[in-house]
Enzyme design. Structure first.
Site, PDB file in Angstrom:
ATOM      1  CD  GLN A  89     -24.587  17.596  40.128  1.00  8.83           C
ATOM      2  OE1 GLN A  89     -24.751  18.460  39.112  1.00  8.83           O
ATOM      3  NE2 GLN A  89     -23.379  17.374  40.528  1.00  8.83           N
ATOM      4  CB  SER A  90     -31.284  21.129  41.091  1.00 11.89           C
ATOM      5  OG  SER A  90     -32.577  22.075  40.590  1.00 11.89           O
ATOM      6  CG  ASN A  91     -31.149  19.752  35.129  1.00 10.16           C
ATOM      7  OD1 ASN A  91     -29.995  19.657  34.888  1.00 10.16           O
ATOM      8  ND2 ASN A  91     -32.023  18.657  34.993  1.00 10.16           N
ATOM      9  CB  ALA A  93     -30.567  24.735  41.384  1.00 11.18           C
TER      10      ALA A  93
END
Ligand SMILES: *Cc1c(COP(=O)(O)O)cnc(C)c1O
Length: 374
Positions: A89-91, A93
């Site tokens: 759930q990388s921000n 990314a």
């Protein structure tokens, strides 16, 4: 506009953020009342909204970093594709996917499903498909989910074999040689805001609290404030500003990593990396990361709720919520006052505290729980 000294001022930047500094507002009046005791310093808490710094999706700290990386991307001959990595759930990314789309480049995201709370999720299918992942899909990114480890070089080789020219950005952009510049600049931005706000006491933020993950947000600030100190002439001697990074996961030797990034950044902006920056400049607090990266523990949940109810402000469950929660305990327990005395602040007067909101709210839906039915 922020005035930077040379050679910092001449480093190319590609503007993503609004031309004005991100807003700073006062924060948490209930918190102040709870800590106000006679003859004790008045604690004034402010929040800097880097979640509102740019008109782009999932606005957060990665846009500041990317502003200094984009010129390097655009000067890479024939570049077609930006490739980066992160937790599921990388921000980071999402912000890379948005920048890629805006620049007309392709984007490949390597996302680790073992990083970021899937295992602890009440609702794994939701966790896999909503929140930032959903937005990355909308942005047209090529999402490749892996578990635990992957071979970055083979991904890059595969892209090259089909005629693409990839540009690699490491996790959180922190280990990128230009990754710390955005927050070094932010230190200068904060200094201009300190003047505009006419703060009492020392006239500046005595404490700055922020989450620390891959490290370049904190490292950039450390390098930037050091340069600011070195370039300011005279003035009265003030207790050293405390920049406190609250870690978001248990990792070995994070101080060293932050120092390394601060030194790399320092070298670009005109500091002497070895003599101007030391391990003692890196202040981390490891008490707020709870059970692990991306895991929404009960303490974090309580902080998120309290901040939302008292201020109407939404922090994120992975980073800024943990940092703000850690800051609040530091204030409530009286630890901050004792710490301030140690650094030479007098007993009374006001202490100015800033917490950095680094963004990340778009992850929220991945943490959905089903309300109980009556
Ligand atoms: C990436 C991120 C951080 C951590 O910043 P680092 O520079 O990686 O330490 C903090 N908050 C949010 C919302 C983030 O996305």
């Amino acid at each position: 506009m922020v005035q930077l000294p040379e050679p910092f001022a001449s480093i190319p930047i590609y503007q993503i953020r609004y031309p004005r500094p991100s807003p700073i507002h006062e924060f948490g009046t209930n918190l102040k009342a709870a800590t106000r005791v006679p003859n004790h310093p008045e604690l004034r808490v402010w929040m800097k909204r880097d979640d509102q710094a740019a008109p782009m999706v999932c606005c957060g700290n990665k846009y500041r970093k990317l502003e200094y990386i984009i010129p390097d991307i655009l000067s890479t001959p024939g570049v077609t594709t930006i490739v980066t990595e992160g937790g599921l759930q990388s921000n980071h990314a999402v912000q890379v996917a948005a920048v890629s789309a805006k620049l007309g480049l392709e984007c490949v995201l390597l996302l680790d499903e073992q990083a970021g709370g899937l295992d602890a999720s009440e609702n794994p299918e939701i966790f896999r498909s909503t929140g930032n992942i959903q937005i990355c899909q909308l942005l047209g990114a090529d999402i490749r989910v892996f578990s635990g480890s992957y071979d970055k070089d083979s991904v890059l080789a595969e892209l090259r074999s089909t005629g693409k020219v990839p540009y690699w950005i490491p996790m959180g952009a922190s280990m990128h040689p230009l990754g710390g510049l955005g927050y070094a600049r932010c230190a200068f931005e904060i200094a201009t805001q300190e003047e505009e706000l006419r703060l009492e006491g020392t006239g500046r933020f005595d404490y700055i609290f922020l989450p620390c993950g891959s490290g370049s947000t904190l490292a950039g600030l450390i390098a930037g404030f050091r340069l600011l100190e070195k370039s300011s002439t005279g003035g009265k001697r003030l207790p050293p500003r405390q920049i406190v990074g609250l870690t978001v996961s248990p990792k070995e030797e994070q101080e060293k990593t932050v120092l390394e990034i601060a030194r790399t950044t320092g070298g670009h902006i005109g500091l002497d990396p070895q003599s101007d920056l030391n391990l003692s400049d890196v202040r981390l607090d490891h008490r707020s990361h709870g059970t692990g990266y991306g895991i929404l523990d009960t303490d974090t949940e309580r902080s998120l709720r309290e901040i939302a109810i008292q201020n109407g402000v939404l922090m994120d469950p992975v980073y800024s919520g943990k940092a703000a929660g850690g800051m609040i305990s530091f204030l409530r327990s009286g630890e901050l006052e004792a710490d301030a005395r140690k650094w030479g602040h007098a007993g009374a007067g006001s202490l100015n505290i800033l917490v950095l909101h680094t963004g990340g709210q778009t992850v929220y839906s991945a943490y959905a729980t089903t309300p109980t039915t009556a």
